[in-house]
Scaffold this motif. Structure first.
Motif, PDB file in Angstrom:
ATOM      1  N   VAL A 118      22.882 -22.599 -55.477  1.00 36.39           N
ATOM      2  CA  VAL A 118      23.478 -21.388 -54.916  1.00 36.39           C
ATOM      3  C   VAL A 118      23.748 -21.590 -53.437  1.00 36.39           C
ATOM      4  O   VAL A 118      22.849 -21.918 -52.676  1.00 36.39           O
ATOM      5  N   HIS A 119      25.001 -21.405 -53.035  1.00 37.37           N
ATOM      6  CA  HIS A 119      25.402 -21.396 -51.634  1.00 37.37           C
ATOM      7  C   HIS A 119      25.699 -19.951 -51.248  1.00 37.37           C
ATOM      8  O   HIS A 119      26.067 -19.144 -52.096  1.00 37.37           O
ATOM      9  N   PRO A 120      25.577 -19.603 -49.979  1.00 38.26           N
ATOM     10  CA  PRO A 120      25.985 -18.261 -49.554  1.00 38.26           C
ATOM     11  C   PRO A 120      27.468 -18.020 -49.851  1.00 38.26           C
ATOM     12  O   PRO A 120      28.271 -18.942 -49.846  1.00 38.26           O
ATOM     13  N   SER A 121      27.811 -16.778 -50.107  1.00 32.47           N
ATOM     14  CA  SER A 121      29.182 -16.417 -50.421  1.00 32.47           C
ATOM     15  C   SER A 121      30.064 -16.471 -49.175  1.00 32.47           C
ATOM     16  O   SER A 121      29.612 -16.221 -48.060  1.00 32.47           O
ATOM     17  N   TRP A 122      31.331 -16.783 -49.376  1.00 29.65           N
ATOM     18  CA  TRP A 122      32.286 -16.777 -48.264  1.00 29.65           C
ATOM     19  C   TRP A 122      32.467 -15.380 -47.704  1.00 29.65           C
ATOM     20  O   TRP A 122      32.809 -15.202 -46.539  1.00 29.65           O
ATOM     21  N   TRP A 123      32.226 -14.355 -48.502  1.00 29.09           N
ATOM     22  CA  TRP A 123      32.385 -12.991 -48.018  1.00 29.09           C
ATOM     23  C   TRP A 123      31.395 -12.666 -46.905  1.00 29.09           C
ATOM     24  O   TRP A 123      31.650 -11.799 -46.085  1.00 29.09           O
ATOM     25  N   GLY A 124      30.276 -13.323 -46.859  1.00 26.62           N
ATOM     26  CA  GLY A 124      29.310 -13.103 -45.790  1.00 26.62           C
ATOM     27  C   GLY A 124      29.819 -13.556 -44.441  1.00 26.62           C
ATOM     28  O   GLY A 124      29.283 -13.188 -43.400  1.00 26.62           O
ATOM     29  N   TYR A 125      30.849 -14.366 -44.458  1.00 29.25           N
ATOM     30  CA  TYR A 125      31.435 -14.891 -43.224  1.00 29.25           C
ATOM     31  C   TYR A 125      32.864 -14.362 -43.039  1.00 29.25           C
ATOM     32  O   TYR A 125      33.694 -15.003 -42.416  1.00 29.25           O
ATOM     33  N   PHE A 126      33.114 -13.179 -43.598  1.00 26.72           N
ATOM     34  CA  PHE A 126      34.445 -12.585 -43.558  1.00 26.72           C
ATOM     35  C   PHE A 126      34.981 -12.427 -42.138  1.00 26.72           C
ATOM     36  O   PHE A 126      36.132 -12.748 -41.856  1.00 26.72           O
ATOM     37  N   TRP A 127      34.135 -11.941 -41.221  1.00 31.80           N
ATOM     38  CA  TRP A 127      34.617 -11.686 -39.860  1.00 31.80           C
ATOM     39  C   TRP A 127      34.957 -12.971 -39.127  1.00 31.80           C
ATOM     40  O   TRP A 127      35.819 -12.985 -38.262  1.00 31.80           O
ATOM     41  N   TYR A 128      34.273 -14.056 -39.474  1.00 35.48           N
ATOM     42  CA  TYR A 128      34.660 -15.340 -38.886  1.00 35.48           C
ATOM     43  C   TYR A 128      36.069 -15.715 -39.335  1.00 35.48           C
ATOM     44  O   TYR A 128      36.872 -16.207 -38.555  1.00 35.48           O
ATOM     45  N   TRP A 129      36.361 -15.499 -40.586  1.00 38.51           N
ATOM     46  CA  TRP A 129      37.676 -15.852 -41.121  1.00 38.51           C
ATOM     47  C   TRP A 129      38.745 -14.832 -40.726  1.00 38.51           C
ATOM     48  O   TRP A 129      39.932 -15.177 -40.644  1.00 38.51           O
TER      49      TRP A 129
END
Length: 160
Positions: free
Chosen positions: A49-60
């Motif tokens: 399990v890797h962290p979801s990309w949604w957790g880094y939404f503001w970076y993107w």
């Protein structure tokens, strides 16, 4: 298929032969008894399990800057949760690594924290509280489907 020496008479015999043609010794059973890791095969994790990309939404979201997406990519790749049948491992770091192993029986509680948008996106923070660690808790952020990961860990605690 390789030729090996029979454990009893030391004459050459195929590694796949059920019995030695010279003495009748059960070769396959003897080899499994001598090397228990050969019988069980390679140990593969049940889930990675890797962290979801949604957790880094503001970076993107601020994609016009190069640094935030790079930081999000590095932070996401630097955390891995692996769930095995008999242990749980957390690997952190990109260049320097930190490995933590937990016995499922040592986990006292598993907390799931989700914000409103986290529930919509299906991500949340997972907090593992252990009895065997001096620090006591381990927080994993932006885990996809944290309820399912929690249930998988609890199932391993019940199986062990």
């Amino acid at each position: 298929m390789a030729l090996i020496d029979c454990p009893e008479c030391r004459k050459p015999v195929s590694s796949e032969a059920r019995a030695c043609p010279a003495c009748g010794c059960p070769v396959v059973e003897k080899l499994k008894a001598l090397d228990p890791t050969a019988a069980s095969g390679p140990r593969e994790p049940i889930a990675v399990v890797h962290p979801s990309w949604w957790g880094y939404f503001w970076y993107w979201f601020f994609f016009f800057l190069i640094v935030p997406p790079f930081i999000a990519w590095v932070k996401r790749g630097a955390t891995v949760l692996r769930i095995y049948r008999d242990r749980i491992t957390i690997e952190r770091g990109l260049f320097s690594k930190c490995y933590q192993d937990y016995n499922p029986r040592d986990i006292r509680s598993i907390d799931v924290d989700q914000t409103f948008f986290g529930r919509i996106l299906g991500i949340g923070n997972l907090t593992l509280s252990t009895a065997a660690s001096s620090e006591g808790t381990e927080v994993l952020e932006s885990i996809p489907d944290p309820q399912a990961v929690r249930e998988l860990i609890l199932a391993q605690r019940g199986n062990h």
